[in-house]
Design a protein around this motif. Structure first.
Motif, PDB file in Angstrom:
ATOM      1  N   UNK A  64       0.824  -1.209   0.000  1.00 59.27           N
ATOM      2  CA  UNK A  64       0.000   0.000   0.000  1.00 59.27           C
ATOM      3  C   UNK A  64       0.859   1.260   0.000  1.00 59.27           C
ATOM      4  N   UNK A  65       1.986   1.226   0.697  1.00 63.35           N
ATOM      5  CA  UNK A  65       2.874   2.383   0.703  1.00 63.35           C
ATOM      6  C   UNK A  65       3.406   2.665  -0.698  1.00 63.35           C
ATOM      7  N   UNK A  66       3.732   1.609  -1.458  1.00 59.39           N
ATOM      8  CA  UNK A  66       4.200   1.799  -2.832  1.00 59.39           C
ATOM      9  C   UNK A  66       3.111   2.433  -3.700  1.00 59.39           C
ATOM     10  N   UNK A  67       1.877   1.961  -3.554  1.00 61.84           N
ATOM     11  CA  UNK A  67       0.776   2.527  -4.337  1.00 61.84           C
ATOM     12  C   UNK A  67       0.464   3.954  -3.910  1.00 61.84           C
ATOM     13  N   UNK A  68       0.541   4.250  -2.616  1.00 56.38           N
ATOM     14  CA  UNK A  68       0.298   5.622  -2.154  1.00 56.38           C
ATOM     15  C   UNK A  68       1.414   6.544  -2.619  1.00 56.38           C
ATOM     16  N   UNK A  69       2.659   6.045  -2.633  1.00 52.68           N
ATOM     17  CA  UNK A  69       3.778   6.816  -3.161  1.00 52.68           C
ATOM     18  C   UNK A  69       3.555   7.123  -4.643  1.00 52.68           C
ATOM     19  N   UNK A  70       3.069   6.136  -5.390  1.00 55.13           N
ATOM     20  CA  UNK A  70       2.746   6.355  -6.805  1.00 55.13           C
ATOM     21  C   UNK A  70       1.690   7.433  -6.962  1.00 55.13           C
ATOM     22  N   UNK A  71       0.677   7.429  -6.101  1.00 54.78           N
ATOM     23  CA  UNK A  71      -0.379   8.428  -6.186  1.00 54.78           C
ATOM     24  C   UNK A  71       0.177   9.843  -6.020  1.00 54.78           C
ATOM     25  N   UNK A  72       1.000  10.047  -4.989  1.00 56.63           N
ATOM     26  CA  UNK A  72       1.595  11.369  -4.798  1.00 56.63           C
ATOM     27  C   UNK A  72       2.477  11.769  -5.964  1.00 56.63           C
ATOM     28  N   UNK A  77       2.824   9.023   0.649  1.00 52.51           N
ATOM     29  CA  UNK A  77       2.278   9.955  -0.354  1.00 52.51           C
ATOM     30  C   UNK A  77       3.146  11.210  -0.450  1.00 52.51           C
ATOM     31  N   UNK A  78       3.589  11.712   0.697  1.00 51.49           N
ATOM     32  CA  UNK A  78       4.454  12.896   0.718  1.00 51.49           C
ATOM     33  C   UNK A  78       5.758  12.611  -0.034  1.00 51.49           C
ATOM     34  N   UNK A  79       6.357  11.434   0.218  1.00 50.68           N
ATOM     35  CA  UNK A  79       7.607  11.084  -0.455  1.00 50.68           C
ATOM     36  C   UNK A  79       7.416  11.018  -1.971  1.00 50.68           C
ATOM     37  N   UNK A  80       6.313  10.411  -2.409  1.00 50.15           N
ATOM     38  CA  UNK A  80       6.042  10.352  -3.846  1.00 50.15           C
ATOM     39  C   UNK A  80       5.856  11.726  -4.460  1.00 50.15           C
ATOM     40  N   UNK A  81       5.154  12.603  -3.755  1.00 45.05           N
ATOM     41  CA  UNK A  81       4.978  13.960  -4.254  1.00 45.05           C
ATOM     42  C   UNK A  81       6.285  14.704  -4.397  1.00 45.05           C
ATOM     43  N   UNK A  82       7.197  14.523  -3.442  1.00 40.02           N
ATOM     44  CA  UNK A  82       8.501  15.188  -3.518  1.00 40.02           C
ATOM     45  C   UNK A  82       9.291  14.706  -4.732  1.00 40.02           C
ATOM     46  N   UNK A  83       9.237  13.414  -5.028  1.00 39.96           N
ATOM     47  CA  UNK A  83       9.923  12.891  -6.212  1.00 39.96           C
ATOM     48  C   UNK A  83       9.308  13.476  -7.477  1.00 39.96           C
ATOM     49  N   UNK A  84       7.981  13.574  -7.512  1.00 34.62           N
ATOM     50  CA  UNK A  84       7.309  14.102  -8.687  1.00 34.62           C
ATOM     51  C   UNK A  84       7.662  15.537  -8.993  1.00 34.62           C
ATOM     52  N   UNK A  85       7.806  16.359  -7.966  1.00 33.20           N
ATOM     53  CA  UNK A  85       8.106  17.773  -8.187  1.00 33.20           C
ATOM     54  C   UNK A  85       9.559  17.982  -8.585  1.00 33.20           C
ATOM     55  N   UNK A 122       9.427   9.830 -16.467  1.00 32.40           N
ATOM     56  CA  UNK A 122       8.516   9.837 -15.327  1.00 32.40           C
ATOM     57  C   UNK A 122       7.798   8.516 -15.147  1.00 32.40           C
ATOM     58  N   UNK A 123       7.327   7.925 -16.253  1.00 30.45           N
ATOM     59  CA  UNK A 123       6.643   6.640 -16.135  1.00 30.45           C
ATOM     60  C   UNK A 123       7.605   5.528 -15.733  1.00 30.45           C
ATOM     61  N   UNK A 124       8.873   5.649 -16.154  1.00 33.58           N
ATOM     62  CA  UNK A 124       9.875   4.672 -15.731  1.00 33.58           C
ATOM     63  C   UNK A 124      10.122   4.782 -14.224  1.00 33.58           C
ATOM     64  N   UNK A 125      10.172   5.998 -13.712  1.00 38.42           N
ATOM     65  CA  UNK A 125      10.322   6.190 -12.268  1.00 38.42           C
ATOM     66  C   UNK A 125       9.108   5.627 -11.532  1.00 38.42           C
ATOM     67  N   UNK A 126       7.907   5.863 -12.081  1.00 34.91           N
ATOM     68  CA  UNK A 126       6.698   5.294 -11.469  1.00 34.91           C
ATOM     69  C   UNK A 126       6.784   3.778 -11.413  1.00 34.91           C
ATOM     70  N   UNK A 127       7.238   3.171 -12.514  1.00 37.20           N
ATOM     71  CA  UNK A 127       7.396   1.720 -12.529  1.00 37.20           C
ATOM     72  C   UNK A 127       8.433   1.267 -11.513  1.00 37.20           C
ATOM     73  N   UNK A 128       9.510   2.062 -11.347  1.00 34.63           N
ATOM     74  CA  UNK A 128      10.531   1.729 -10.364  1.00 34.63           C
ATOM     75  C   UNK A 128      10.000   1.752  -8.941  1.00 34.63           C
ATOM     76  N   UNK A 129       9.149   2.731  -8.620  1.00 28.78           N
ATOM     77  CA  UNK A 129       8.546   2.796  -7.293  1.00 28.78           C
ATOM     78  C   UNK A 129       7.697   1.561  -7.018  1.00 28.78           C
ATOM     79  N   UNK A 130       6.911   1.180  -8.021  1.00 26.78           N
ATOM     80  CA  UNK A 130       6.062   0.001  -7.859  1.00 26.78           C
ATOM     81  C   UNK A 130       6.884  -1.279  -7.787  1.00 26.78           C
TER      82      UNK A 130
END
Length: 455
Positions: A274-282, A405-413, A422-430
């Protein structure tokens, strides 16, 4: 002398007036009664769950109003480069302190179990006051906007933690926890969807008006919190929970401090997934917001492109919530592993074949997976965590998910605006989340649980 009779037309006029009044009143009273019937169905009214559903709907609508006001100020009203700097500042001033405060929220509410209604009311009323305080700075985006936004964020997450801890005490007979949470979540999603166009309309009047609307909603929510049953404040038989795995020694399960301070491996691995999916959401929220502003989908405007992705994610989330209610607590480990693997495959596809369609599909898949995985985690906590520590486990797990979620948002910005990257990074998080959790989830599913399943 004979008294004069009322004129013949007075009766029909009165009746006509009452008929017109009923006709004007009926859409509102009929809608309110319909909503009340839906939220109080299947014993939810008698148990108090219906009132929590209504409270969460008010919470979702108020949060959306604030989101509209902040997005218009921090993101839409300035050029992309300046908007990126403002959002980075928003993250630095609000999210960074929140990562320090978030771990305190769960343990804090463990210490005040007798004041859960007051805690939810306080979180509502604090946001009502902060929304008014923000209204003066929202038009200019001055620095004083951000401390108030931090207060809103902390109050919102505090409400979420307490709400998760309250649900188990409001279950109707023959109601699973996953079904109860799906109802609460779906009410919040529907209210958020309804509040979005209302907030946009208020924004057209003036940048401070969505904040006034949010303040009014949160004030109502503060009073609704005290209408919850008194059993919400009961802490009878509760103990604190720590998110640690049971120890294994010589192949035998070893309990730490007779087992009340531990959770099973299913819960721990479910939390990792769930943390991985929430990180993806952010990550997707922040990364796609800037990417689609610079490079909209299929020649559409930036606002339309963002709207398409937001609607896709919202539909996926709602679908996942509905499916979760139907699945109840059947095979939650397999559900979490399946949706995480599915989302990873879609993210890899989006990285290889980046385009508008794949971005929308990823948004929908991520929304569906996040909803199903969270509801399945709820089912695992219900099944494997003893009742005496279940509310504490909910509080602490929710705090950890918000930090992800906060950690994912920081990576996104921070990431360059390159779609495939960006999609490769998303895949890496998952992939990281899958490596940590999927094997353990499937092993736990095959092994079964020593705890009895709760319907």
């Amino acid at each position: 002398m004979v008294a004069e009779k009322p004129s013949d037309g007075s009766g029909p006029l009165r009746r006509a007036g009452r008929a017109v009044g009923r006709a004007l009143h009926m859409p509102f009273t009929g809608t309110a009664k319909g909503i009340r019937r839906a939220t109080h169905a299947h014993g939810a009214g008698e148990s108090g769950l219906g009132k929590l559903i209504e409270l969460h709907a008010v919470n979702g609508a108020g949060d959306m109003m604030i989101t509209v006001a902040l997005a218009s100020t921090v993101f839409f009203s300035v050029p992309t480069d300046e908007a990126r700097g403002r959002v980075a500042l928003y993250l630095a001033v609000t999210m960074a302190p929140f990562t320090l405060l978030a771990p305190v929220i769960g343990p804090l509410f463990d210490r005040i179990p007798h004041g859960r209604r007051a805690a939810m009311a306080g979180a509502m009323l604090a946001r009502a006051m902060l929304a008014v305080a923000m209204s003066g700075a929202v038009a200019t985006g001055d620095l004083e906007l951000y401390p108030a936004a931090l207060g809103v964020l902390v109050s919102s997450k505090a409400y979420g933690v307490v709400r998760s801890a309250v649900v188990p005490r409001l279950l109707p007979p023959n109601f699973s926890l996953v079904k109860a949470n799906s109802r609460v979540t779906l009410a919040g999603l529907l209210a958020t969807g309804l509040a979005a166009p209302v907030g946009a309309g208020l924004q057209a009047i003036g940048p401070q008006w969505p904040l006034y609307g949010a303040s009014a909603l949160f004030t109502v929510g503060g009073f609704l919190a005290f209408t919850l049953p008194h059993k919400v404040d009961s802490a009878k038989g509760e103990r604190k929970a720590m998110l640690l795995e049971h120890g294994l020694e010589h192949g035998h399960l070893q309990h730490r401090k007779p087992g009340l301070r531990t959770v099973g491996p299913s819960v721990l691995h479910g939390l990792q997934a769930n943390a991985a999916l929430r990180c993806l959401s952010g990550f997707l929220i922040f990364f796609l917001a800037f990417l689609l502003r610079e490079d909209p989908l299929g020649g559409q405007s930036a606002a339309v492109s963002l709207g398409i992705v937001a609607v896709a994610a919202g539909v996926g989330n709602a679908l996942g919530t509905a499916v979760g209610a139907w699945l109840k607590s059947r095979g939650p480990e397999k559900i979490i592993a399946t949706v995480l693997g599915l989302t990873l495959c879609v993210a890899i596809g989006a990285a290889v074949l980046f385009g508008g369609l794949m971005v929308a599909v990823l948004g929908a898949t991520a929304g569906l997976a996040q909803a199903l995985a969270k509801l399945s985690l709820d089912a695992l906590i219900q099944r494997d965590v003893p009742e005496q520590v279940r509310t504490s486990a909910f509080a602490r797990s929710e705090t950890l998910l918000q930090m992800a979620w906060v950690a994912g948002g920081a990576i996104g910005i921070a990431l360059p605006l390159n779609g495939s990257l960006g999609m490769a990074v998303a895949a890496g998080l998952l992939a990281t989340g899958a490596a940590l959790s999927v094997r353990g989830l499937l092993h736990a599913a095959r092994r079964g649980t020593p705890h009895p399943r709760v319907a």
